[in-house]
Design a protein around this motif. Structure first.
Motif, PDB file in Angstrom:
ATOM      1  N   GLY A 346     -10.873 -17.033 -68.086  1.00 26.51           N
ATOM      2  CA  GLY A 346     -10.322 -16.370 -66.870  1.00 26.51           C
ATOM      3  C   GLY A 346     -10.493 -18.184 -66.227  1.00 26.51           C
ATOM      4  O   GLY A 346     -10.965 -18.780 -66.859  1.00 26.51           O
ATOM      5  N   ALA A 347      -9.760 -18.417 -64.719  1.00 25.92           N
ATOM      6  CA  ALA A 347      -9.861 -19.725 -64.889  1.00 25.92           C
ATOM      7  C   ALA A 347      -9.946 -19.408 -62.838  1.00 25.92           C
ATOM      8  O   ALA A 347      -8.888 -18.566 -62.571  1.00 25.92           O
ATOM      9  CB  ALA A 347      -8.403 -20.105 -64.768  1.00 25.92           C
ATOM     10  N   ALA A 348     -10.194 -21.305 -62.194  1.00 32.02           N
ATOM     11  CA  ALA A 348     -10.434 -20.685 -61.185  1.00 32.02           C
ATOM     12  C   ALA A 348      -9.923 -22.358 -60.652  1.00 32.02           C
ATOM     13  O   ALA A 348     -10.119 -23.667 -61.950  1.00 32.02           O
ATOM     14  CB  ALA A 348     -11.666 -20.862 -60.659  1.00 32.02           C
ATOM     15  N   VAL A 349      -9.851 -23.017 -59.974  1.00 34.08           N
ATOM     16  CA  VAL A 349      -8.784 -24.893 -59.285  1.00 34.08           C
ATOM     17  C   VAL A 349     -10.265 -24.882 -58.343  1.00 34.08           C
ATOM     18  O   VAL A 349     -10.723 -24.243 -57.449  1.00 34.08           O
ATOM     19  CB  VAL A 349      -7.648 -24.617 -59.072  1.00 34.08           C
ATOM     20  N   TRP A 350     -10.652 -26.078 -58.690  1.00 27.28           N
ATOM     21  CA  TRP A 350     -11.570 -27.208 -57.855  1.00 27.28           C
ATOM     22  C   TRP A 350     -10.224 -28.066 -57.079  1.00 27.28           C
ATOM     23  O   TRP A 350      -9.972 -28.630 -58.064  1.00 27.28           O
ATOM     24  CB  TRP A 350     -12.375 -28.082 -58.736  1.00 27.28           C
ATOM     25  N   PRO A 351     -10.836 -27.840 -56.179  1.00 27.53           N
ATOM     26  CA  PRO A 351     -11.018 -27.688 -54.930  1.00 27.53           C
ATOM     27  C   PRO A 351     -10.038 -26.908 -54.920  1.00 27.53           C
ATOM     28  O   PRO A 351     -11.231 -25.895 -53.509  1.00 27.53           O
ATOM     29  CB  PRO A 351     -11.507 -28.516 -53.458  1.00 27.53           C
ATOM     30  N   SER A 352      -9.221 -26.118 -54.593  1.00 33.62           N
ATOM     31  CA  SER A 352      -8.538 -25.154 -53.736  1.00 33.62           C
ATOM     32  C   SER A 352      -9.570 -23.682 -53.224  1.00 33.62           C
ATOM     33  O   SER A 352      -9.458 -23.437 -52.819  1.00 33.62           O
ATOM     34  CB  SER A 352      -7.040 -25.109 -54.092  1.00 33.62           C
ATOM     35  N   ASP A 353     -10.061 -23.387 -54.288  1.00 34.01           N
ATOM     36  CA  ASP A 353     -10.576 -21.975 -54.871  1.00 34.01           C
ATOM     37  C   ASP A 353     -12.087 -22.082 -54.487  1.00 34.01           C
ATOM     38  O   ASP A 353     -12.483 -21.194 -53.432  1.00 34.01           O
ATOM     39  CB  ASP A 353     -10.806 -21.832 -56.041  1.00 34.01           C
ATOM     40  N   SER A 354     -12.966 -23.400 -54.606  1.00 31.30           N
ATOM     41  CA  SER A 354     -14.007 -24.307 -53.885  1.00 31.30           C
ATOM     42  C   SER A 354     -14.545 -25.416 -54.125  1.00 31.30           C
ATOM     43  O   SER A 354     -14.161 -25.876 -54.962  1.00 31.30           O
ATOM     44  CB  SER A 354     -15.216 -22.845 -54.666  1.00 31.30           C
ATOM     45  N   ARG A 355     -15.417 -25.640 -52.613  1.00 36.85           N
ATOM     46  CA  ARG A 355     -15.593 -27.289 -52.637  1.00 36.85           C
ATOM     47  C   ARG A 355     -16.989 -27.362 -53.788  1.00 36.85           C
ATOM     48  O   ARG A 355     -17.344 -27.496 -54.264  1.00 36.85           O
ATOM     49  CB  ARG A 355     -15.227 -27.756 -51.978  1.00 36.85           C
ATOM     50  N   ASP A 356     -17.728 -26.080 -54.347  1.00 39.28           N
ATOM     51  CA  ASP A 356     -18.185 -26.256 -54.881  1.00 39.28           C
ATOM     52  C   ASP A 356     -18.334 -26.011 -56.685  1.00 39.28           C
ATOM     53  O   ASP A 356     -18.175 -24.519 -56.669  1.00 39.28           O
ATOM     54  CB  ASP A 356     -19.597 -25.584 -54.466  1.00 39.28           C
ATOM     55  N   PHE A 357     -18.822 -27.049 -57.065  1.00 40.58           N
ATOM     56  CA  PHE A 357     -17.931 -27.008 -58.697  1.00 40.58           C
ATOM     57  C   PHE A 357     -19.189 -25.222 -59.149  1.00 40.58           C
ATOM     58  O   PHE A 357     -18.198 -25.036 -59.977  1.00 40.58           O
ATOM     59  CB  PHE A 357     -18.330 -27.643 -59.475  1.00 40.58           C
ATOM     60  N   HIS A 358     -20.110 -25.426 -59.012  1.00 38.35           N
ATOM     61  CA  HIS A 358     -20.734 -24.323 -59.445  1.00 38.35           C
ATOM     62  C   HIS A 358     -20.438 -22.999 -59.245  1.00 38.35           C
ATOM     63  O   HIS A 358     -19.498 -22.063 -60.027  1.00 38.35           O
ATOM     64  CB  HIS A 358     -22.361 -24.093 -58.529  1.00 38.35           C
ATOM     65  N   GLU A 359     -19.700 -23.227 -58.472  1.00 42.24           N
ATOM     66  CA  GLU A 359     -19.296 -21.553 -57.288  1.00 42.24           C
ATOM     67  C   GLU A 359     -17.955 -21.638 -57.976  1.00 42.24           C
ATOM     68  O   GLU A 359     -17.854 -20.660 -58.178  1.00 42.24           O
ATOM     69  CB  GLU A 359     -18.702 -21.137 -56.238  1.00 42.24           C
ATOM     70  N   VAL A 360     -16.943 -22.505 -58.330  1.00 43.39           N
ATOM     71  CA  VAL A 360     -15.603 -22.904 -59.364  1.00 43.39           C
ATOM     72  C   VAL A 360     -16.150 -21.716 -60.645  1.00 43.39           C
ATOM     73  O   VAL A 360     -15.580 -21.382 -60.837  1.00 43.39           O
ATOM     74  CB  VAL A 360     -14.922 -24.020 -59.282  1.00 43.39           C
ATOM     75  N   LEU A 361     -17.262 -21.887 -61.677  1.00 42.54           N
ATOM     76  CA  LEU A 361     -17.863 -22.297 -62.760  1.00 42.54           C
ATOM     77  C   LEU A 361     -18.219 -20.475 -62.156  1.00 42.54           C
ATOM     78  O   LEU A 361     -17.180 -19.773 -63.750  1.00 42.54           O
ATOM     79  CB  LEU A 361     -19.099 -22.249 -62.881  1.00 42.54           C
ATOM     80  N   GLN A 362     -18.663 -19.570 -61.464  1.00 44.52           N
ATOM     81  CA  GLN A 362     -18.246 -18.563 -61.286  1.00 44.52           C
ATOM     82  C   GLN A 362     -17.450 -17.826 -61.235  1.00 44.52           C
ATOM     83  O   GLN A 362     -17.139 -16.511 -61.039  1.00 44.52           O
ATOM     84  CB  GLN A 362     -19.474 -18.157 -60.125  1.00 44.52           C
ATOM     85  N   LEU A 363     -16.220 -18.326 -60.243  1.00 44.32           N
ATOM     86  CA  LEU A 363     -15.181 -17.729 -59.820  1.00 44.32           C
ATOM     87  C   LEU A 363     -14.468 -17.450 -60.963  1.00 44.32           C
ATOM     88  O   LEU A 363     -14.026 -16.294 -61.412  1.00 44.32           O
ATOM     89  CB  LEU A 363     -14.947 -18.167 -59.142  1.00 44.32           C
TER      90      LEU A 363
END
Length: 683
Positions: A346-363
């Protein structure tokens, strides 16, 4: 951890501790060495101090002077005896003898070493002779020629004694000088040894500092890195997240990977094979995403990779990461076995998906969950639909938990009909949820997947087994030959050591015979020949509970293992039945499944029979146990009792049961009893 790995770790730990102790031991040896040298020099100085060497040498010089005085006195006396001895000469001789006695007495304690008997004897002899001469010469006159001549002889003897004493004193002085040289050499040796000890101690302390620094570095490294793979661990990654300050213009892709079927590798080949796979997978991650990628072992078989995507448009980054993901699928060899490594991501992108890195990890983790639910071995990028779906699943799970607590769940029963003999040998329990808030009947396909993704499925299975056994106990009070209660059980239960004990307790609590219960499992449960699963299946067989293999043909059954397990029933999946009409290939496949059932001596049930044509086809292919809407839909217990009494009354069931039992006994007799697995039969 196996024993060999433990011993290797213990050996390395012991060697590391020994290396840390070496400088301390070396320093202690040097200090002892230096201490011994210092003690040796100190004892030598003590010997010199005890000997009073300087006073002895000075006394030797005084003795020499006195010897010269005695000789001069003797010569003077000889000359006076020839030329004439006067009263003044007698006074000079008496005065010289007095000075000689005084010198001897005053010098005695300063130069004589304790225990030097030769010198002591010589001194005493000289003192005695000089004293006698003083007494004898006290009253001699100038004309007393006999005494004067005797005095000349005594002075000669005294001079000879002084000569011998001087020789002995010279020899003793030489010994003192040699002792001083020895002391000087000992001093030089002590200084050299002390210098060596000091340098050695400094070097040892520096070495100890280096080793301690290395040990500290190793301890910090072990605390921040995974022991098996060598990449960062979760603790270090959390600190890295807290300490980073990203460039607002930079972009980073955060990916979470999970190895597919890793548990089966551990169970079948052991943990050493599992570690081998993990190391190979980490090498693949580094090779696929580059040396600059941050690779973290998040826990178990789950890894996190952070990759910079600066300079790529979003579509280009997705294409690049997908291409890299394809390189992760590989095959590694462990011993004589080839192990296929496949993963989901699963992949998410910082900061476009979220500026909170912990939240990017959860996404990214949510995207991984989506990838696994869609069939695994794929890379899923996060989008808002995933989050919305996740929220729905969580909300549904909470509602389901409340429904279980508030009694909104119930069981419906669908009969399994023996169309050859015309009775109902069993009925399958199907869970239903009536939402009290909306009054809607929630389909199992909507809430069961949400429960299976959490421990809630265990509570639901426990509820279903409890309710099914309770219902079976009620059937036994109204029917002489009640049907077997068939219950679907999640694969999670078969991984639990206490499962067989729980089933036994439920049966005892409701006073139901184990042969009145059938547990249905899917092929995925037995896939891989898991030790805990095998133990539970054997335990259920020993308990007397029936086991049915549900949805047969849709998985990857191991036929050899199936012949060892020997389930009581195989249930042909309804998708095969639905495709029977007009398909010779599907008929052959269904016929093969029925043949497998007969080969391992178990009954075969055709699921999803909805039409007369489907019923005729499965009967022609040799399957007489049928379940489907053609006979009845799932219904509550009260309706099921009415339906059975109306269509397959208990009196008919008893006759059919006896016929079936006779057929069974005849089959067993014809095969010399090879197929008899249980001590009794039930409808």
């Amino acid at each position: 951890m196996n024993l060999l790995a433990f011993l290797r770790i213990r050996k390395a730990d012991i060697l590391r501790r020994a290396a840390n102790l070496l400088p301390i031991i070396f320093t202690a040896v040097l200090l002892v060495f230096a201490e011994n040298s210092a003690l040796e020099a100190y004892r030598t100085f003590q010997r010199i101090e005890a000997s009073n060497a300087s006073e002895a040498i000075q006394a030797g010089r005084d003795i020499g002077d006195q010897a010269k005085l005695v000789e001069m006195t003797r010569r003077k006396l000889g000359n006076r005896l020839i030329l004439g001895f006067s009263a003044e000469d007698a006074d000079d001789i008496r005065e010289a003898l007095g000075r000689l006695l005084a010198t001897i007495e005053s010098a005695r304690p300063s130069f004589i070493m304790p225990g030097d008997t030769v010198l002591i004897s010589q001194i005493d002899s000289i003192a005695e002779l000089a004293s006698g001469l003083g007494v004898a010469f006290a009253n001699v006159g100038p004309d007393d020629t006999a005494i004067l001549n005797a005095l000349d002889g005594d002075l000669r003897r005294l001079s000879e004694k002084f000569r011998l004493l001087q020789e002995n004193m010279t020899e003793q002085g030489s010994r003192y000088i040699a002792l001083q040289d020895e002391t000087l050499a000992a001093s030089y040796s002590a200084m050299l040894k002390l210098s060596i000890a000091l340098v050695g101690a400094i070097v040892s302390m520096l070495a100890l500092l280096v080793l301690n620094r290395r040990a500290t570095w190793q301890a910090n490294y072990r605390a921040d890195h995974d022991v098996t793979t060598g990449v960062l661990n979760r603790r270090a990654f959390e600190r890295w997240i807290e300490g980073i300050h990203f460039d607002p213009q930079a972009t980073k892709a955060v990916m979470v990977f999970d190895l597919d079927n890793f548990k089966e590798v551990n169970d079948e080949l052991g943990h050493m094979a599992g570690d081998h796979v993990l190391k190979a997978f980490v090498r693949s991650l580094v090779a696929a995403f580059g040396q600059d990628a941050l690779v973290v072992r998040w826990g178990g078989d789950e890894f996190v990779v952070v990759v910079s995507t600066d300079g790529f448009v979003e579509a280009g980054a997705v294409t690049l990461l997908r291409a890299s993901f394809q390189r992760l699928q590989s095959v590694v060899r462990f011993g004589d076995t080839d192990i296929e490594i496949r993963c989901s991501g699963g992949a998410a992108v910082w900061p476009s998906d979220s500026r909170d890195f912990h939240e990017v990890l959860q996404l990214a983790d949510l995207a991984l969950y989506k990838a696994k639910s869609r069939g695994k071995s794929r890379l899923q990028f996060y989008d808002t639909d995933i989050l919305n779906e996740r929220h729905k699943v969580l909300a549904l799970r909470e509602r389901l938990r409340a429904a279980l607590r508030d009694g909104e769940l119930s069981l419906h029963w669908q009969p399994q009909v023996d169309v050859e003999r015309g009775y109902v040998p069993s009925a399958e329990a199907l869970i239903r949820w009536t939402d009290k808030e909306t009054g809607r009947l929630v389909p199992p396909g909507e809430f069961i997947p949400a429960a299976e993704a959490s421990d809630l499925i265990i509570e639901i299975d426990n509820f279903v087994i409890e309710e099914a056994v309770s219902t079976a106990a009620k059937w036994a009070t109204v029917w002489q030959y009640p049907p077997i209660a068939a219950v679907n059980v999640s694969a999670v239960h078969f991984q639990r050591r206490e499962f067989v004990g729980q089933v036994r307790d439920i049966l005892r609590r409701h006073n139901v015979s184990p042969d009145r219960l059938e547990l249905e499992i899917t092929e995925g449960v037995i896939l891989g020949n898991n030790i805990e699963v095998t133990r539970n299946l054997k335990g259920l067989e020993a308990l007397g509970v029936h086991v049915a293999l549900d949805d047969f043909g849709t998985g990857y059954s191991n036929i050899a293992y199936l012949s060892q397990l020997k389930p009581d029933r195989l249930k042909i999946d309804q998708t095969f039945i639905a495709a029977l009409a007009g398909s010779c290939q599907m008929e052959s496949l269904v016929s093969a499944i029925i043949g497998i059932g007969k080969a391992i001596d178990c009954e075969v049930v055709a699921e999803g029979v909805e039409t007369v044509d489907q019923l005729d086809l499965v009967r022609r292919l040799g399957c007489c146990l049928v379940q489907g809407y053609h006979f009845a839909k799932p219904m509550p217990d009260e309706e099921f009792r009415v339906w059975r009494d109306a269509n397959y009354p208990d009196a008919v069931a008893s006759v059919k049961h006896l016929r079936r039992l006779g057929d069974r006994l005849a089959t067993i007799a014809g095969s010399d009893g090879a197929g008899w697995r249980r001590g009794h039969e039930t409808p």
